[in-house]
Motif scaffolding. Structure first.
Motif, mmCIF file in Angstrom:
data_model
loop_
_atom_site.group_PDB
_atom_site.id
_atom_site.type_symbol
_atom_site.label_atom_id
_atom_site.label_comp_id
_atom_site.label_asym_id
_atom_site.label_seq_id
_atom_site.Cartn_x
_atom_site.Cartn_y
_atom_site.Cartn_z
ATOM 1 N N VAL A 1 42.607 -37.687 12.256
ATOM 2 C CA VAL A 1 41.524 -36.897 11.660
ATOM 3 C C VAL A 1 41.504 -37.222 10.173
ATOM 4 O O VAL A 1 42.468 -36.963 9.464
ATOM 5 N N LEU A 2 40.399 -37.800 9.703
ATOM 6 C CA LEU A 2 40.270 -38.160 8.299
ATOM 7 C C LEU A 2 39.698 -37.017 7.474
ATOM 8 O O LEU A 2 40.049 -36.845 6.315
ATOM 9 N N SER A 3 38.787 -36.241 8.082
ATOM 10 C CA SER A 3 38.133 -35.164 7.352
ATOM 11 C C SER A 3 37.621 -34.123 8.330
ATOM 12 O O SER A 3 37.158 -34.457 9.417
ATOM 13 N N GLY A 4 37.710 -32.859 7.926
ATOM 14 C CA GLY A 4 37.195 -31.770 8.741
ATOM 15 C C GLY A 4 38.176 -31.345 9.813
ATOM 16 O O GLY A 4 39.302 -31.826 9.888
ATOM 17 N N ASP A 5 37.719 -30.430 10.658
ATOM 18 C CA ASP A 5 38.514 -29.916 11.771
ATOM 19 C C ASP A 5 37.674 -30.085 13.030
ATOM 20 O O ASP A 5 36.676 -29.374 13.212
ATOM 21 N N PRO A 6 38.048 -31.035 13.907
ATOM 22 C CA PRO A 6 37.241 -31.294 15.104
ATOM 23 C C PRO A 6 37.084 -30.095 16.040
ATOM 24 O O PRO A 6 36.204 -30.095 16.880
ATOM 25 N N SER A 7 37.918 -29.064 15.880
ATOM 26 C CA SER A 7 37.808 -27.896 16.756
ATOM 27 C C SER A 7 36.843 -26.846 16.214
ATOM 28 O O SER A 7 36.572 -25.857 16.887
ATOM 29 N N LYS A 8 36.331 -27.070 14.996
ATOM 30 C CA LYS A 8 35.446 -26.084 14.364
ATOM 31 C C LYS A 8 34.099 -26.696 14.005
ATOM 32 O O LYS A 8 33.969 -27.905 13.873
ATOM 33 N N ALA A 9 33.118 -25.841 13.798
ATOM 34 C CA ALA A 9 31.795 -26.292 13.361
ATOM 35 C C ALA A 9 31.907 -26.879 11.956
ATOM 36 O O ALA A 9 32.662 -26.380 11.128
ATOM 37 N N GLY A 10 31.176 -27.961 11.723
ATOM 38 C CA GLY A 10 31.162 -28.590 10.410
ATOM 39 C C GLY A 10 31.340 -30.090 10.520
ATOM 40 O O GLY A 10 31.638 -30.622 11.597
ATOM 41 N N PRO A 11 31.147 -30.795 9.408
ATOM 42 C CA PRO A 11 31.256 -32.249 9.433
ATOM 43 C C PRO A 11 32.694 -32.705 9.694
ATOM 44 O O PRO A 11 33.646 -32.086 9.228
ATOM 45 N N ILE A 12 32.816 -33.778 10.484
ATOM 46 C CA ILE A 12 34.125 -34.347 10.798
ATOM 47 C C ILE A 12 34.075 -35.871 10.708
ATOM 48 O O ILE A 12 33.013 -36.475 10.882
ATOM 49 N N VAL A 13 35.218 -36.460 10.432
ATOM 50 C CA VAL A 13 35.410 -37.905 10.526
ATOM 51 C C VAL A 13 36.727 -38.101 11.262
ATOM 52 O O VAL A 13 37.774 -37.637 10.815
ATOM 53 N N VAL A 14 36.650 -38.753 12.417
ATOM 54 C CA VAL A 14 37.804 -38.928 13.291
ATOM 55 C C VAL A 14 37.870 -40.389 13.723
ATOM 56 O O VAL A 14 36.841 -40.987 14.031
ATOM 57 N N ARG A 15 39.082 -40.945 13.747
ATOM 58 C CA ARG A 15 39.274 -42.291 14.293
ATOM 59 C C ARG A 15 40.039 -42.196 15.597
ATOM 60 O O ARG A 15 40.960 -41.410 15.732
ATOM 61 N N LEU A 16 39.644 -43.037 16.542
ATOM 62 C CA LEU A 16 40.329 -43.152 17.823
ATOM 63 C C LEU A 16 40.899 -44.558 17.945
ATOM 64 O O LEU A 16 40.190 -45.535 17.694
ATOM 65 N N LYS A 17 42.171 -44.628 18.317
ATOM 66 C CA LYS A 17 42.821 -45.914 18.571
ATOM 67 C C LYS A 17 43.001 -45.998 20.073
ATOM 68 O O LYS A 17 43.706 -45.183 20.678
ATOM 69 N N LEU A 18 42.333 -46.979 20.683
ATOM 70 C CA LEU A 18 42.316 -47.112 22.137
ATOM 71 C C LEU A 18 43.061 -48.377 22.545
ATOM 72 O O LEU A 18 42.786 -49.452 22.001
ATOM 73 N N PRO A 19 43.964 -48.288 23.519
ATOM 74 C CA PRO A 19 44.687 -49.479 23.960
ATOM 75 C C PRO A 19 43.797 -50.385 24.816
ATOM 76 O O PRO A 19 42.736 -49.967 25.288
ATOM 77 N N ALA A 20 44.259 -51.602 25.047
ATOM 78 C CA ALA A 20 43.552 -52.517 25.952
ATOM 79 C C ALA A 20 43.482 -51.896 27.338
ATOM 80 O O ALA A 20 44.430 -51.240 27.783
ATOM 81 N N GLY A 21 42.345 -52.050 27.993
ATOM 82 C CA GLY A 21 42.176 -51.527 29.342
ATOM 83 C C GLY A 21 41.923 -50.028 29.421
ATOM 84 O O GLY A 21 41.963 -49.446 30.501
ATOM 85 N N TYR A 22 41.618 -49.392 28.304
ATOM 86 C CA TYR A 22 41.375 -47.950 28.267
ATOM 87 C C TYR A 22 39.979 -47.648 28.810
ATOM 88 O O TYR A 22 39.022 -48.370 28.527
ATOM 89 N N LYS A 23 39.877 -46.584 29.590
ATOM 90 C CA LYS A 23 38.585 -46.186 30.165
ATOM 91 C C LYS A 23 38.353 -44.698 29.977
ATOM 92 O O LYS A 23 39.240 -43.889 30.233
ATOM 93 N N VAL A 24 37.138 -44.353 29.533
ATOM 94 C CA VAL A 24 36.709 -42.961 29.472
ATOM 95 C C VAL A 24 35.568 -42.835 30.484
ATOM 96 O O VAL A 24 34.487 -43.394 30.276
ATOM 97 N N PRO A 25 35.815 -42.128 31.597
ATOM 98 C CA PRO A 25 34.786 -41.993 32.632
ATOM 99 C C PRO A 25 33.513 -41.350 32.081
ATOM 100 O O PRO A 25 33.514 -40.753 31.003
#
Length: 169
Positions: A63-87
């Motif tokens: 989490v770079l900025s904000g709180d993803p669990s609350k209302a308001g602006p957020i900046v979040v990075r996700l690091k995904l491994p090879a072969g990762y799937k989000v249905p």
């Protein structure tokens, strides 16, 4: 009182300078009251944690900025491994996704169709309106940044795909 049509250019300039100079003492106070909080983070200083249990295992989040669990602006990075799937899933809020490294494959719809997914390479950008049904996967390690609004949620099209529900069974 001076009639407006009798103001000479030098007098007008003097009045403007006087007005500006008289307002200078209040400028630092105004700037201090309106200056936003600054955040400066180098990529090596990011604090990566396991992604929330609502995401398939293996992803990391910073989490770079904000709180993803609350209302308001957020900046979040996700690091995904090879072969990762989000249905197939959707989010309540619009996401503004930028691929930082690797390639994120995304498709729109209720079924994962890897043959018709769009490859978003490093530097690529995608606006994903809220409630849009989509899926994502990687073939190599990938980092994605989401600039958006919280709260950040994920609702799976097929409830059986929700890792929280499958872990509880």
């Amino acid at each position: 009182m001076i009639a407006l049509h009798h103001i000479t250019r030098p007098l007008a300039l003097s009045l403007a300078v006087a007005a500006l100079v008289s307002s200078l003492p209040s400028l630092p106070a105004m700037a201090a009251d309106t200056a936003p909080d600054q955040i400066m983070i180098n990529s090596g200083d990011l604090k990566w944690e396991n992604a929330p249990p609502s995401m398939p295992k293996g992803a990391k989040v910073a989490v770079l900025s904000g709180d993803p669990s609350k209302a308001g602006p957020i900046v979040v990075r996700l690091k995904l491994p090879a072969g990762y799937k989000v249905p197939p899933h959707w989010h309540t809020q619009t996401e503004n996704l930028t691929v930082i490294s690797g390639t994120l494959y995304m498709g729109i719809g209720d079924k994962m169709d890897t043959a018709h997914a769009h490859a978003l390479k490093a530097g690529g950008f995608h606006v994903l309106p809220g409630k849009t049904h989509h899926y994502a996967f990687t073939k190599s390690p990938t980092v994605v940044q989401n600039n958006g609004e919280g709260p950040l949620d994920i609702v799976y099209i097929n409830p059986a795909d929700d890792p929280q529900k499958s872990a509880a069974q």
